[in-house]
Design an enzyme around this catalytic site. Structure first.
Site, PDB file in Angstrom:
ATOM      1  N   TYR A 131       0.840  -1.201   0.000  1.00  0.00           N
ATOM      2  CA  TYR A 131       0.000   0.000   0.000  1.00  0.00           C
ATOM      3  C   TYR A 131       0.872   1.246   0.000  1.00  0.00           C
ATOM      4  O   TYR A 131       1.819   1.360   0.781  1.00  0.00           O
ATOM      5  CB  TYR A 131      -0.957  -0.013   1.211  1.00  0.00           C
ATOM      6  N   SER A 132       0.530   2.186  -0.871  1.00  0.00           N
ATOM      7  CA  SER A 132       1.291   3.440  -0.971  1.00  0.00           C
ATOM      8  C   SER A 132       1.033   4.289   0.262  1.00  0.00           C
ATOM      9  O   SER A 132      -0.092   4.329   0.776  1.00  0.00           O
ATOM     10  CB  SER A 132       0.844   4.239  -2.197  1.00  0.00           C
ATOM     11  N   CYS A 161      -0.005   7.057 -11.183  1.00  0.00           N
ATOM     12  CA  CYS A 161      -0.306   5.978 -10.231  1.00  0.00           C
ATOM     13  C   CYS A 161      -1.799   5.674 -10.260  1.00  0.00           C
ATOM     14  O   CYS A 161      -2.628   6.579 -10.303  1.00  0.00           O
ATOM     15  CB  CYS A 161       0.120   6.389  -8.817  1.00  0.00           C
ATOM     16  N   GLU A 187       3.537   3.837 -11.641  1.00  0.00           N
ATOM     17  CA  GLU A 187       3.239   2.813 -10.638  1.00  0.00           C
ATOM     18  C   GLU A 187       1.759   2.478 -10.755  1.00  0.00           C
ATOM     19  O   GLU A 187       0.897   3.185 -10.221  1.00  0.00           O
ATOM     20  CB  GLU A 187       3.563   3.329  -9.231  1.00  0.00           C
ATOM     21  N   TYR A 190      -1.289  -0.721 -10.809  1.00  0.00           N
ATOM     22  CA  TYR A 190      -1.529  -2.056 -10.261  1.00  0.00           C
ATOM     23  C   TYR A 190      -2.955  -2.486 -10.503  1.00  0.00           C
ATOM     24  O   TYR A 190      -3.764  -1.694 -10.942  1.00  0.00           O
ATOM     25  CB  TYR A 190      -1.201  -2.095  -8.771  1.00  0.00           C
TER      26      TYR A 190
HETATM   27  C1  LIG Z   1       2.996  -0.619  -5.709  1.00  0.00           C
HETATM   28  C2  LIG Z   1       1.582  -0.900  -5.265  1.00  0.00           C
HETATM   29  C3  LIG Z   1       0.918   0.044  -4.513  1.00  0.00           C
HETATM   30  C4  LIG Z   1      -0.407  -0.207  -4.119  1.00  0.00           C
HETATM   31  N1  LIG Z   1      -1.025   0.764  -3.415  1.00  0.00           N
HETATM   32  C5  LIG Z   1      -2.324   0.582  -3.075  1.00  0.00           C
HETATM   33  C6  LIG Z   1      -3.013   1.605  -2.366  1.00  0.00           C
HETATM   34  O1  LIG Z   1      -2.453   2.674  -2.033  1.00  0.00           O
HETATM   35  N2  LIG Z   1      -4.316   1.374  -2.046  1.00  0.00           N
HETATM   36  C7  LIG Z   1      -4.966   0.204  -2.400  1.00  0.00           C
HETATM   37  O2  LIG Z   1      -6.163   0.057  -2.062  1.00  0.00           O
HETATM   38  N3  LIG Z   1      -4.328  -0.778  -3.074  1.00  0.00           N
HETATM   39  C8  LIG Z   1      -3.032  -0.616  -3.404  1.00  0.00           C
HETATM   40  N4  LIG Z   1      -2.370  -1.623  -4.070  1.00  0.00           N
HETATM   41  C9  LIG Z   1      -3.089  -2.889  -4.315  1.00  0.00           C
HETATM   42  C10 LIG Z   1      -2.956  -3.779  -3.078  1.00  0.00           C
HETATM   43  O3  LIG Z   1      -1.608  -4.163  -2.900  1.00  0.00           O
HETATM   44  C11 LIG Z   1      -3.768  -5.063  -3.172  1.00  0.00           C
HETATM   45  O4  LIG Z   1      -3.462  -5.734  -4.360  1.00  0.00           O
HETATM   46  C12 LIG Z   1      -5.278  -4.818  -3.118  1.00  0.00           C
HETATM   47  O5  LIG Z   1      -5.638  -4.168  -1.917  1.00  0.00           O
HETATM   48  C13 LIG Z   1      -6.021  -6.162  -3.180  1.00  0.00           C
HETATM   49  O6  LIG Z   1      -5.554  -6.982  -2.146  1.00  0.00           O
HETATM   50  P1  LIG Z   1      -6.560  -7.959  -1.410  1.00  0.00           P
HETATM   51  O7  LIG Z   1      -5.746  -8.811  -0.490  1.00  0.00           O
HETATM   52  O8  LIG Z   1      -7.702  -7.222  -0.829  1.00  0.00           O
HETATM   53  O9  LIG Z   1      -7.137  -8.835  -2.604  1.00  0.00           O
HETATM   54  P2  LIG Z   1      -6.662 -10.311  -2.966  1.00  0.00           P
HETATM   55  O10 LIG Z   1      -7.242 -11.253  -1.954  1.00  0.00           O
HETATM   56  O11 LIG Z   1      -5.195 -10.293  -3.177  1.00  0.00           O
HETATM   57  O12 LIG Z   1      -7.318 -10.495  -4.377  1.00  0.00           O
HETATM   58  C14 LIG Z   1      -8.681 -10.891  -4.530  1.00  0.00           C
HETATM   59  C15 LIG Z   1      -9.040 -10.805  -5.971  1.00  0.00           C
HETATM   60  O13 LIG Z   1      -9.215  -9.443  -6.344  1.00  0.00           O
HETATM   61  C16 LIG Z   1      -8.385  -9.103  -7.435  1.00  0.00           C
HETATM   62  N5  LIG Z   1      -7.854  -7.750  -7.171  1.00  0.00           N
HETATM   63  C17 LIG Z   1      -6.714  -7.448  -6.539  1.00  0.00           C
HETATM   64  N6  LIG Z   1      -6.582  -6.112  -6.444  1.00  0.00           N
HETATM   65  C18 LIG Z   1      -7.654  -5.568  -7.023  1.00  0.00           C
HETATM   66  C19 LIG Z   1      -8.071  -4.242  -7.234  1.00  0.00           C
HETATM   67  N7  LIG Z   1      -7.338  -3.179  -6.819  1.00  0.00           N
HETATM   68  N8  LIG Z   1      -9.250  -4.056  -7.876  1.00  0.00           N
HETATM   69  C20 LIG Z   1     -10.000  -5.105  -8.271  1.00  0.00           C
HETATM   70  N9  LIG Z   1      -9.624  -6.390  -8.101  1.00  0.00           N
HETATM   71  C21 LIG Z   1      -8.481  -6.626  -7.487  1.00  0.00           C
HETATM   72  C22 LIG Z   1      -7.305 -10.157  -7.459  1.00  0.00           C
HETATM   73  O14 LIG Z   1      -6.856 -10.365  -8.782  1.00  0.00           O
HETATM   74  C23 LIG Z   1      -8.016 -11.372  -6.933  1.00  0.00           C
HETATM   75  O15 LIG Z   1      -8.715 -12.012  -7.959  1.00  0.00           O
HETATM   76  C24 LIG Z   1      -1.058  -1.411  -4.469  1.00  0.00           C
HETATM   77  C25 LIG Z   1      -0.367  -2.372  -5.204  1.00  0.00           C
HETATM   78  C26 LIG Z   1       0.932  -2.122  -5.611  1.00  0.00           C
HETATM   79  C27 LIG Z   1       1.634  -3.159  -6.425  1.00  0.00           C
END
Ligand SMILES: Cc1cc2nc3c(=O)[nH]c(=O)nc-3n(C[C@H](O)[C@H](O)[C@H](O)COP(=O)(O)OP(=O)(O)OC[C@H]3O[C@@H](n4cnc5c(N)ncnc54)[C@H](O)[C@@H]3O)c2cc1C
Ligand code: SF4
Ligand code: SF4
Length: 427
Positions: A215-216, A385, A425, A427
C-alpha cells in the site's frame, strides 16, 4: 534463452518467494515477457529470459536478484517454481557432477549489459512501461528500504491503528478508507511515494501464511500527524476482481474493517525511485485514478507544509485525478479547499449521469499548452499511479502533447527515463 548446449549448464534466474511482495513491477518491466505469475508466486521462464537485467533495479525487495547454476536438463520449470514457498539451495559440486557438469563449467549465457529499451529509440511498437524510469529525481531525499521483511533482522513491525475513516461517500459500492498507523518507538522512516507491506493474519486456501500486500503511503515524511511516528494509507475495499466477479479481497477488507487500537503487522518500507524532487522551483505533475491518489496526497501535503514554513520555493503542482464519479473520488472534499495558486487541479469523471465520459488523458490533452513546456523542462517530474489500464493512455497522451508542440518524442522520452522524470506505478 539460447541454451548453448556445449557447456550443458545455465545461470538460471529465479525469484525468492519468501521476499517477493507480488507487486508485478518485474512482469511489467521485462521486455521479453519472461516473467509470469499465478495467485501465489512470480516466476521466471528460463526458456525466455535472456539475462538482460532490466528487471533487477526496479524490484523493490531484491527478491528478483537470485541465480542458480543449473544443468540445462534440470532447469526449474515454470510449473515447478509456482509451487515453491522458498528458493531451493544451490546444487553442490557433487550434484552438478552427477548431472555431467564439470566444476569449472561456465554457464551457457552470461548476463548482457542493461540497455535502453528499443521503444525509446523508436524501433518497436509503443509500450508505456518502457518510458518509466527506475531512477529517483536527482534531488530526492535518501529512501530507506526493506528495514523490515522476511529476511531482515526484524521480520515485521507491529503498528497500531490510530485512525480509520471512510473517504468515499457512504452508501456507494466504492468503499475507500483513510487508515492511520502508528509505529510507536519503532523506527520506520518513509518518504512520499514509498509503500509499505501489510501482512494479513491467517492462511490462504492451501494453509500457507498470506503474503504481504503493498500500500502506498498517503502521508508526508514527517507523518500524517506531524512529529508523530505514523503513516496514513488510502485503501479501497476489493469486493470484485478485475473481471467484475464477486470476491472478498483478503488484505483490503482486513484493513478497512480495522478498529482504532487494533495491531497490524507491517513490512517495508519499499521503493527508491517514485520519490519527489526536493530542489527549489521543481515542478510536479501528478496523474492518478482512485487509490493511486495516495502518493499524490503525500507529495502535495509535503509541498503544502514546506510552503507554509515559508522556507521553500516550490514550482508548479498539477494534478490530473480520475474516478467514476465525484462520490467515488477519495479526498474530494479536502482537495477543494487547496488554494488555486498552490495546485492546479483537474478532475475527470467517467460515469457521471448525463455527462460525457472523461478520463485523465482527455484532461491532459486539454491542458497540452501547459504540459508541453513541462515535458521539455528538466525540472519537471511526472508521476502516474492507479489503475493499470490508465498507464498506456496517459503516456500516449504525453507523447502526442510533445509531438503536437513540435518536440522530438524520442529525445523527450529518453530524457524522462534517463533523468528520473517519468514515474509509473500502476496495479
Ligand atoms: C505498488 C503498489 C501500490 C499499491 N497501493 C495501493 C493503495 O495505495 N491502495 C490500495 O487500495 N491498493 C493498493 N495496491 C493494491 C494492493 O496491494 C492489493 O493488491 C489490493 O488491496 C487487493 O488486495 P486484497 O488482499 O484485498 O485482494 P486479494 O485477496 O489479493 O485479491 C482478490 C481478488 O481481487 C483481485 N484484485 C486485486 N486487487 C484488485 C483491485 N485493486 N481491484 C479489483 N480487483 C483486485 C485479485 O486479482 C483477486 O482475484 C497497491 C499495489 C501495488 C503493487
Ligand atoms: S533478466 Fe531481463 S529477460 Fe530475464 S526476467 Fe529480467 S527483464 Fe526479463
Ligand atoms: S517484489 Fe520484485 S520479484 Fe516480486 S513481483 Fe515485485 S518486482 Fe517482481
Amino acid at each position: 534463452m539460447d541454451m548453448a548446449a556445449e557447456s550443458g549448464v545455465l545461470k538460471q534466474h529465479l525469484i525468492d518467494p519468501e521476499i517477493c511482495i507480488r507487486c508485478n513491477t518485474c512482469e511489467a518491466t521485462c521486455p521479453v515477457q519472461a516473467i509470469t505469475h499465478d495467485s501465489r508466486n512470480y516466476v521466471v521462464d528460463a526458456a525466455k529470459c535472456n539475462l538482460c537485467m532490466a528487471c533487477i533495479p526496479p524490484c523493490p525487495t531484491g527478491s528478483i536478484d537470485n541465480w542458480r547454476t543449473m544443468p540445462i536438463v534440470r532447469a526449474y520449470s515454470v510449473e515447478e517454481q509456482l509451487t515453491w514457498d522458498s528458493l531451493p539451495a544451490e546444487l553442490t559440486t557433487d550434484e552438478l557432477a552427477a548431472s555431467g557438469v564439470a566444476a569449472d563449467a561456465e554457464p551457457a549465457v552470461e548476463p548482457v549489459a542493461p540497455s535502453l529499451p528499443a521503444a525509446v529509440s523508436g524501433e518497436t511498437a509503443f509500450s508505456s512501461a518502457q518510458y518509466g524510469t527506475t531512477l529517483p529525481p536527482w534531488s530526492a531525499a535518501h529512501a530507506y528500504t526493506n528495514l523490515y521483511g522476511p529476511k531482515a533482522a526484524d521480520k515485521s513491525v507491529t503498528a497500531t491503528v490510530v485512525g480509520n475513516v471512510r473517504v468515499t461517500e457512504v452508501g456507494k459500492q466504492y468503499d475507500t478508507h483513510h487508515i492511520v498507523l502508528d509505529f510507536g518507538a519503532m523506527p520506520f522512516p518513509v518518504l512520499e511515494g514509498q509503500s509499505i507491506g501489510v501482512v494479513p493474519p491467517g492462511v490462504d486456501e492451501q494453509g500457507r501464511a498470506h503474503h504481504a500486500r503493498q500500500y502506498s503511503i498517503a502521508s508526508p515524511r514527517n507523518g500524517e500527524r506531524p512529529g508523530y511516528n505514523n503513516v496514513s494509507l488510502t485503501i479501497k475495499r476489493v469486493l470484485e476482481d478485475h473481471s467484475g466477479k464477486p470476491v472478498r479481497g483478503v488484505a483490503s477488507n482486513y484493513m478497512c474493517d480495522l478498529q482504532v487500537g487494533d495491531k497490524v503487522q507491517v513490512i517495508g518500507p519499499f521503493g527508491s525511485s517514485f520519490l519527489m524532487p526536493n530542489h527549489p522551483k521543481s515542478h510536479i505533475v501528478m496523474i492518478c485514478t482512485g487509490t493511486g491518489s495516495a502518493p499524490m496526497r503525500a507529495m502535495t501535503e509535503w509541498r503544502r507544509r514546506l510552503r507554509a514554513s515559508g522556507k521553500f520555493e516550490g514550482g508548479k503542482l498539477m494534478l490530473f485525478f480520475g474516478a467514476r464519479t465525484k462520490e467515488e473520488l477519495p479526498y474530494f472534499g479536502p482537495l477543494q479547499s487547496l488554494p488555486k495558486d498552490f495546485i492546479d487541479i483537474n478532475l475527470a469523471f467517467s460515469r457521471t449521469p448525463a455527462s460525457p465520459k472523461r478520463y485523465v488523458q482527455d484532461l491532459m490533452r486539454e491542458r497540452a499548452a501547459d504540459l508541453a513546456p513541462l515535458l521539455a523542462d528538466p525540472n519537471a517530474y511526472f508521476y502516474v499511479c492507479g489503475l493499470k489500464a490508465m498507464e498506456e493512455g496517459v503516456v500516449l497522451a504525453l507523447r502526442d502533447i510533445a509531438k503536437q508542440a513540435g518536440l522530438d518524442w524520442d529525445t523527450i522520452g529518453t530524457a524522462l527515463k534517463k533523468n528520473g522524470r517519468l514515474h509509473l506505478e500502476t496495479y
